[in-house]
Design a protein around this motif. Structure first.
Motif, short mmCIF file in Angstrom:
data_model
loop_
_atom_site.label_atom_id
_atom_site.label_comp_id
_atom_site.label_asym_id
_atom_site.label_seq_id
_atom_site.Cartn_x
_atom_site.Cartn_y
_atom_site.Cartn_z
N VAL A 274 -5.72 19.26 46.23
CA VAL A 274 -4.40 19.65 47.03
C VAL A 274 -4.95 19.45 48.61
O VAL A 274 -5.63 20.31 48.72
N LYS A 275 -3.79 19.20 49.08
CA LYS A 275 -4.21 19.85 50.49
C LYS A 275 -3.00 20.38 51.19
O LYS A 275 -1.35 20.28 50.89
N TYR A 276 -2.93 21.45 50.99
CA TYR A 276 -2.05 22.80 52.38
C TYR A 276 -2.79 23.16 53.25
O TYR A 276 -3.49 23.37 53.80
N LEU A 277 -1.58 23.04 54.57
CA LEU A 277 -1.48 23.72 55.86
C LEU A 277 -3.00 22.80 56.11
O LEU A 277 -3.64 23.58 56.74
N GLY A 278 -3.16 21.14 55.41
CA GLY A 278 -4.69 21.00 56.23
C GLY A 278 -5.58 20.92 55.51
O GLY A 278 -6.48 20.51 55.66
#
Length: 177
Positions: free
Chosen positions: A99-103
């Motif tokens: 998962v990507k969170y804030l890049g």
């Protein structure tokens, strides 16, 4: 978001909701970060229908709507056929881990160089846009220190970058200077 948590707790009390297998012991259903929400559950039709119902009730109570184009399902140990069927329940598309969170990719393991490709590409793209014909050496140093190393520091606050990625970034920066 408190009403969402209360609705899910009500389903849990009725025995209608299946926890994600890794989080049942600690009763973890959701994680919130600023205006983002991660909902964790077992990959069952019943659980996802309950989540959809809880989200609809939350929407009716708050007036806030989920942006389906920015929302994703992540599955582990589920066939592609089942994955597609479960995504249709929530009316959002599936994506792949990490998962990507804030890049930044979120993962429980140390990042590999392949996980950091987007960071390296982002740096290359920034430098390509600057050019160097009209900037002095000092100007290029300032851009590198504040922009490139700023982006790297942002990542390093969350994850450990692989040595190979750090060396690749250093080589890009040296070539630009």
């Amino acid at each position: 978001m408190e009403c969402f948590s209360e609705l899910v707790k009500m389903y849990i009390a009725k025995g209608e909701f299946d926890f994600h297998p890794k989080y049942k012991e600690i009763d973890l259903v959701n994680l919130r970060f600023a205006n983002d929400l991660f909902i964790l559950c077992g990959a069952t039709e019943v659980s996802l229908k309950l989540i959809r119902r809880a989200l609809r009730m939350f929407c009716d109570l708050s007036g806030l709507h989920m942006n389906s184009s920015k929302s994703f399902c992540y599955f582990v140990g589920v066939s592609q056929v089942e994955e597609k069927k479960l995504c249709e329940i929530l009316r959002i598309s599936a994506s792949s881990l990490p998962v990507k969170y804030l890049g930044i990719p979120l993962t429980t393991r140390q990042l590999k160089a392949s996980d950091c490709r987007m960071l390296v590409e982002k740096i290359k793209h920034k430098i390509k846009g600057w050019g160097s014909k009209h900037l002095s050496y000092a100007g290029r140093v300032v851009l590198i220190n504040f922009v490139i190393f700023g982006v790297c520091n942002y990542w390093c606050q969350t994850v450990f970058l692989p040595i190979s990625t750090i060396k690749e970034i250093e080589n890009i920066v040296k070539a630009y200077l």
